[in-house]
Structures are given as C-alpha cells and as structure tokens.
Design a protein around this motif. Structure first.
Motif, PDB file in Angstrom:
ATOM      1  N   ARG A   1       0.797  -1.238   0.000  1.00  0.00           N
ATOM      2  CA  ARG A   1       0.000   0.000   0.000  1.00  0.00           C
ATOM      3  C   ARG A   1       0.822   1.276   0.000  1.00  0.00           C
ATOM      4  O   ARG A   1       1.877   1.356   0.629  1.00  0.00           O
ATOM      5  N   ILE A   2       0.307   2.266  -0.713  1.00  0.00           N
ATOM      6  CA  ILE A   2       0.792   3.640  -0.542  1.00  0.00           C
ATOM      7  C   ILE A   2      -0.371   4.366   0.105  1.00  0.00           C
ATOM      8  O   ILE A   2      -1.391   4.640  -0.537  1.00  0.00           O
ATOM      9  N   TRP A   3      -0.267   4.626   1.368  1.00  0.00           N
ATOM     10  CA  TRP A   3      -1.427   5.149   2.108  1.00  0.00           C
ATOM     11  C   TRP A   3      -1.641   6.654   1.941  1.00  0.00           C
ATOM     12  O   TRP A   3      -2.769   7.115   1.837  1.00  0.00           O
ATOM     13  N   LEU A   4      -0.551   7.423   1.975  1.00  0.00           N
ATOM     14  CA  LEU A   4      -0.726   8.879   2.004  1.00  0.00           C
ATOM     15  C   LEU A   4       0.004   9.573   0.860  1.00  0.00           C
ATOM     16  O   LEU A   4       1.072   9.134   0.436  1.00  0.00           O
ATOM     17  N   ASP A   5      -0.617  10.679   0.429  1.00  0.00           N
ATOM     18  CA  ASP A   5      -0.008  11.501  -0.625  1.00  0.00           C
ATOM     19  C   ASP A   5      -0.359  12.964  -0.321  1.00  0.00           C
ATOM     20  O   ASP A   5      -1.369  13.245   0.339  1.00  0.00           O
ATOM     21  N   ASP A   6       0.490  13.874  -0.857  1.00  0.00           N
ATOM     22  CA  ASP A   6       0.249  15.316  -0.664  1.00  0.00           C
ATOM     23  C   ASP A   6       0.065  15.695   0.804  1.00  0.00           C
ATOM     24  O   ASP A   6      -0.874  16.396   1.160  1.00  0.00           O
ATOM     25  N   VAL A   7       0.971  15.208   1.644  1.00  0.00           N
ATOM     26  CA  VAL A   7       0.914  15.565   3.069  1.00  0.00           C
ATOM     27  C   VAL A   7       1.395  16.997   3.245  1.00  0.00           C
ATOM     28  O   VAL A   7       2.414  17.397   2.659  1.00  0.00           O
ATOM     29  N   ARG A   8       0.640  17.804   4.005  1.00  0.00           N
ATOM     30  CA  ARG A   8       1.044  19.190   4.247  1.00  0.00           C
ATOM     31  C   ARG A   8       0.892  19.537   5.720  1.00  0.00           C
ATOM     32  O   ARG A   8      -0.214  19.584   6.249  1.00  0.00           O
ATOM     33  N   CYS A   9       2.042  19.777   6.360  1.00  0.00           N
ATOM     34  CA  CYS A   9       2.023  20.162   7.773  1.00  0.00           C
ATOM     35  C   CYS A   9       2.424  21.626   7.892  1.00  0.00           C
ATOM     36  O   CYS A   9       3.136  22.155   7.044  1.00  0.00           O
ATOM     37  N   SER A  10       1.984  22.281   8.959  1.00  0.00           N
ATOM     38  CA  SER A  10       2.388  23.669   9.192  1.00  0.00           C
ATOM     39  C   SER A  10       3.649  23.700  10.041  1.00  0.00           C
ATOM     40  O   SER A  10       4.305  24.717  10.126  1.00  0.00           O
TER      41      SER A  10
ATOM     42  N   GLY B   1      -5.142   6.177   0.882  1.00  0.00           N
ATOM     43  CA  GLY B   1      -5.045   5.263  -0.262  1.00  0.00           C
ATOM     44  C   GLY B   1      -5.188   5.948  -1.623  1.00  0.00           C
ATOM     45  O   GLY B   1      -5.002   5.309  -2.647  1.00  0.00           O
ATOM     46  N   HIS B   2      -5.536   7.238  -1.634  1.00  0.00           N
ATOM     47  CA  HIS B   2      -5.659   7.964  -2.902  1.00  0.00           C
ATOM     48  C   HIS B   2      -4.329   8.647  -3.229  1.00  0.00           C
ATOM     49  O   HIS B   2      -3.843   9.457  -2.455  1.00  0.00           O
ATOM     50  N   HIS B   3      -3.746   8.321  -4.395  1.00  0.00           N
ATOM     51  CA  HIS B   3      -2.434   8.882  -4.752  1.00  0.00           C
ATOM     52  C   HIS B   3      -2.195   8.704  -6.245  1.00  0.00           C
ATOM     53  O   HIS B   3      -2.938   7.969  -6.923  1.00  0.00           O
ATOM     54  N   ASP B   4      -1.151   9.373  -6.740  1.00  0.00           N
ATOM     55  CA  ASP B   4      -0.732   9.137  -8.135  1.00  0.00           C
ATOM     56  C   ASP B   4       0.760   8.855  -8.139  1.00  0.00           C
ATOM     57  O   ASP B   4       1.525   9.491  -8.846  1.00  0.00           O
ATOM     58  N   CYS B   5       1.182   7.955  -7.281  1.00  0.00           N
ATOM     59  CA  CYS B   5       2.612   7.719  -7.048  1.00  0.00           C
ATOM     60  C   CYS B   5       2.959   6.251  -7.297  1.00  0.00           C
ATOM     61  O   CYS B   5       2.089   5.412  -7.443  1.00  0.00           O
ATOM     62  N   ASN B   6       4.248   5.974  -7.299  1.00  0.00           N
ATOM     63  CA  ASN B   6       4.705   4.595  -7.197  1.00  0.00           C
ATOM     64  C   ASN B   6       5.794   4.549  -6.133  1.00  0.00           C
ATOM     65  O   ASN B   6       6.194   5.576  -5.590  1.00  0.00           O
ATOM     66  N   HIS B   7       6.278   3.366  -5.830  1.00  0.00           N
ATOM     67  CA  HIS B   7       7.177   3.222  -4.676  1.00  0.00           C
ATOM     68  C   HIS B   7       8.547   3.890  -4.848  1.00  0.00           C
ATOM     69  O   HIS B   7       9.296   4.000  -3.890  1.00  0.00           O
ATOM     70  N   LYS B   8       8.842   4.338  -6.081  1.00  0.00           N
ATOM     71  CA  LYS B   8      10.085   5.113  -6.271  1.00  0.00           C
ATOM     72  C   LYS B   8      10.022   6.427  -5.500  1.00  0.00           C
ATOM     73  O   LYS B   8      11.022   7.043  -5.189  1.00  0.00           O
TER      74      LYS B   8
END
Ligand SMILES: *[C@@H]1O[C@H](CO)[C@@H](O)[C@H](O)[C@H]1NC(C)=O
Ligand SMILES: *[C@@H]1O[C@H](CO)[C@@H](O)[C@H](O)[C@H]1NC(C)=O
Ligand SMILES: *[C@@H]1O[C@H](CO)[C@@H](O)[C@H](O)[C@H]1NC(C)=O
Ligand SMILES: *[C@@H]1O[C@H](CO)[C@@H](O)[C@H](O)[C@H]1NC(C)=O
Ligand SMILES: *[C@@H]1O[C@H](CO)[C@@H](O)[C@H](O)[C@H]1NC(C)=O
Length: 445
Positions: free
Chosen positions: A404-413, A428-435
């Motif tokens: 699984r790739i669980w997280l994408d576009d994480v934005r912290c302050s 689970g929503h993403h447009d990535c691969n494990h690279k």
C-alpha cells in the motif's frame, strides 16, 4: 484532649443550617413528609386544629413541602413527642380547594376554641432519594450524592456505614460494597458549595434502594466530610482473539479474572467507549463473535448502556456483574480503527528509514509529493527522535516499499505533534509509485 478538639472544631465549622423558607412543617413523623402539621407565625411554630381538615388541605401541604401526593389525614396526636404545653394552636380551620401552591393561599380561620387533642396531621408520599456516586474514578465509586428538590446534596459521613453502602451499590447495579471512604477523598463538584442533606438513613443492608431505608432527620453535621462509597467494579478491558490490538472479542476483568460481554444492551455507543479507552481509533462495527472466537469462563457484563461520551466502560451503567442469562453465543466482538501509527524501516536505528503509516491494520508507505522540511520535522517529533536532518534522506538507501501507498500530498504547518493532524489526500488515494516513497532521517534522541 479529643473532646477539646471536637469542641473547637464544632465551634469553628458550626452546624450546617436549614435552608427552608416554608411556613409549614410536619413534625414527629417517620420522615419529613409525614407528621403533625405546624405553621409559623411571627417566628413561632404552632399547630392547626383538625376542624374540617381533609385531603384537599393535606394535598396543599404535600405540594408546599415537595412531598408528592397526599396519602392520608391522620390525627396529629399520633406523633411523638407530643406538643409542648406552651405551644399554641394557631388556626381553627384551613379551607383549601386543593390546587393552591401553599397553605397561606388557602382561607384560614384564627383559632377560637381548640386544644392539642385536635391537632391535625398529614401523610404525604415518602420522599424518594435518587442517589449517585460523584467525583470517583468510575460510576461505582465516589462521594454519595442524593437529589432533593432537584438539587444534589452530600450525605453526612456520621452514621454512614457498610449497610448503607451495600444498599447504594445494589441500587446502582455495582455489585458488592467494598468500603466507605470519606467523601473528601473524591474530586469536589465544580464550582458549587454543595449542601449537606439534613437527613441520615439507617439501612439493614438488604434493602433494594436508599428510599427503602429508614430516614432520620439530623440537625447538624459536624466534621462535614461527606460520605463516600466504593463498590466492586470492572478492573480492565481488552480485545482478544483478533488479528490486531484494536479488533477482537471484548473482555473485561473482574475479581482478577477475564470474562466476556453479552449482547444485551450492547451497541455502537459502547464500542465507541471501548475504542477510546484502548487508545484505538474510531468505532467501526460490533457483532456477535463467531463460534471460533467465543470466549470461555465468566460472562461478566450485560445490559450495558453507554451514551458514547464516557471515558471508559466503567462509567457506563450495566447489569450486576456476572448476573445474567447470557451464554457464550452472545459474546460480543468489536472492531476499532487502529491508532494512527508511524515507523521508519530499513535504517540502522528507529530514527531513520523509509516512512510507514498504519491504517486499517496494514502498514503502507507515504508518497513524497509535496513532502518538505515541516513534514519531516513532524515525523521526528512524533517518533520522539532528535532533529530532522532534511533533506539528507534518499529512499534508495533504505529500499523501496511494497504494498500500500497510504498517504499523498501531506502538508504540515510545523506546529502539529503528529502527522495525523496534517492535511493529506484521502487514505489510499495517490498518483505515485514506490520510487517516490518518503524516507526520513532524524538525529538520535
Ligand atoms: C405561596 O405561593 C404564592 C404564589 O406562588 C407566593 O406568592 C407566596 O410567597 C407563597 N408563600 C409562601 C409562604 O411560600
Ligand atoms: C425501592 O425499593 C422498594 C422495595 O424495597 C420498592 O417498593 C420501590 O419501588 C423502590 N423504589 C425505587 C425508586 O426504586
Ligand atoms: C445505545 O444504547 C443507549 C442506551 O442503552 C442509547 O442511549 C444510545 O443512543 C445507543 N446508541 C446507539 C448508537 O444506538
Ligand atoms: C434470568 O431468567 C429468569 C427466568 O426467565 C428470570 O427470572 C431472571 O430475572 C433472569 N435474570 C436476569 C439477570 O436477567
Ligand atoms: C525500535 O523499535 C522497536 C519496535 O518498536 C523496538 O522493539 C526497539 O526496542 C526499538 N529500538 C530502539 C533502539 O529504540
């Protein structure tokens, strides 16, 4: 010396006061809602003659005293001690319709010819005592509080013992009484100067509720520390037999033994409480355990009733522990979300490696789209590691993830204490691969 200390304390604390503004009272009866009728005039208490005395009049007295329904019109001479020789009869007759709010709204005839042999009496309903235990660690331990006229009062500690505690524990469905600690042992009610109930109860210990015990009026409460009660309670809660900590058969510990929970009364509000108590995530579902996950041993809990806001299962009400007609076919299993958890894998220490987050019981990686220094720092903080060494991390060093790739576009302050509080795309929503897996290197703590 003890006597001197007692007298000094009595002097400084003083007796608690009556706070009644009523001009009628019932004296000599078994409780404050039955007795010889007395009315107050110019600060003096006198009796009422029984000429024309009837149920309409008693109804008004009962209403004025907050004593429920009128039951009977006994003679006032039945009650002891009898009137003082010097005490006056104030009223010859009281003429009520029955709907008045107090006796002073009824027509009254001044006395002209009456003796104490004709004193009027009144019997209203025995006042019921609604009891709770407040300020304790759970609903079955705390300071004893009873409700009167819509207000909660503490009970005087003097005269309070194991028989009374046994009745309170029984009434609250809390099992056996274990002790009678001082009420001061528990957190005070917030912001209120709580009144003391000017009444004691004497129980035999077998009564079903405090109302059934014998009430005794008291006139002061020295050393007012309030009464407390400690009843038996569940010791602990866990989920067992499941694939992970936050899913499985609900078990509670009582008398040192783990046992199960019956389906009677059990619903998602109770699951919410259990999930919260165990530090798991959201309550997902509850169902009867299937035969392979049924428990053995005692079935401790049934008739559970939680609002869902309780901090622990111990604060929900329930049937008496171990007393139910359930079988292990009724054992309940639940599923909570896993707590949001992080780890760094593939590094030499727990403070460096490929980032993985736990969701629905599965570890998965995080995509590096939008990943920067703030996000890196939040991870190091959450893991209890040292400073983030951003941007030194290269995923090649730790090996790519699989699954699984669980997280994408994480934005912290940068102010968050955990990654959970940062924004990200839906799980689970993403447009990535494990690279593109994120890797993090923090200094050692
Ligand atoms: C009796 O009730 C009336 C109407 O509510 C009120 O004005 C009056 O103060 C009451 N008297 C007493 C003695 O409570
Ligand atoms: C209290 O117990 C008595 C029997 O001892 C019962 O008749 C009464 O209904 C009970 N009252 C409440 C409020 O449960
Ligand atoms: C669960 O039952 C309790 C009463 O026992 C009720 O107050 C609560 O609303 C119920 N919750 C759900 C989710 O049905
Ligand atoms: C168990 O069942 C019996 C018989 O149906 C009943 O009298 C009793 O009240 C039940 N006990 C509980 C705790 O539900
Ligand atoms: C790293 O984490 C694992 C699993 O949480 C733990 O058992 C181990 O003790 C940790 N090692 C160090 C050096 O903290």
């Amino acid at each position: 010396m003890a006597l001197l200390v007692f007298l000094l304390l009595a002097f400084f604390t003083g007796p608690a006061q009556f706070e009644s503004s009523s001009t009628v009272r019932l004296v000599g009866g078994p409780h404050r809602c039955e007795g010889r009728v007395e009315v107050q005039q110019n600060g003096e208490w006198g009796t009422v003659c029984d000429d024309g005395w009837g149920m309409e009049d008693v109804a008004v007295v009962c209403r004025e005293l907050n004593c429920g329904e009128a039951k009977w019109t006994p003679s006032g001479t039945l009650y002891t001690p009898s009137t003082d020789k010097d005490q006056k009869v104030f009223l010859q007759e009281v003429i009520c319709q029955g709907h008045e709010l107090n006796l002073s709204q009824c027509d009254q005839v001044e006395v002209f010819d009456c003796t104490h042999d004709e004193d009027a009496g009144a019997q209203c309903e025995k006042p019921s005592l609604t009891v709770r235990l407040a300020g304790g660690p759970h609903r079955c331990e705390g300071r004893v509080e009873v409700q009167q006229n819509g207000e909660w009062h503490t009970m005087c500690h003097a005269g309070w013992g194991m028989e009374e505690a046994a009745v309170v524990c029984r009434e609250l469905n809390c099992g056996e009484a274990k002790g009678t600690p001082r009420g001061t042992a528990y957190e005070p009610s917030t912001g209120t100067d709580q009144k003391v109930l000017m009444q004691e109860v004497i129980c035999q210990g077998h009564e079903l509720n405090l109302t059934a015990c014998e009430p005794v009026d008291i006139f002061d409460c020295f050393h007012n520390e309030g009464a407390g009660v400690q009843c038996e309670m569940l010791e602990n809660v866990r989920l067992v037999g499941g694939p992970r900590r936050c899913k499985g058969r609900v078990e509670v510990k009582h008398q040192g033994k783990w046992g199960t929970v019956c389906k009677a009364g059990w619903n998602l509000s109770a699951v919410k409480v259990v999930c919260r108590q165990l530090g798991c995530g959201k309550a997902l579902l509850t169902k009867r355990c299937c035969s392979t996950t049924q428990g053995q041993g005692p079935i401790w809990l049934s008739e559970v009733s939680c609002s869902g806001r309780e901090l622990s299962l111990q604060r929900c009400s329930s049937g008496i522990l171990g007393k139910n007609n359930c079988t292990h076919d009724d054992d309940m299993c639940v599923e909570c979300e896993d707590p949001f958890d992080l780890r760094l894998v593939g590094g030499d220490t727990n403070c460096s490696g490929r980032l993985e987050v736990l969701h629905k019981g599965e570890w998965g990686s995080v995509c590096d789209d939008g990943w920067g220094e703030e996000e890196d720092r939040t991870v190091c903080k959450q893991l209890g590691c040292g400073e983030s060494l951003f941007p030194s991390a290269k995923i090649q060093k730790f090996g790519r993830g699989v699954g699984r790739i669980w997280l994408d576009d994480v934005r912290c302050s940068g102010k968050e204490k955990s990654l959970e509080q940062c924004q990200h795309r839906f799980w689970g929503h993403h447009d990535c691969n494990h690279k593109e897996d994120v890797a993090v290197i923090c200094s050692e703590p």
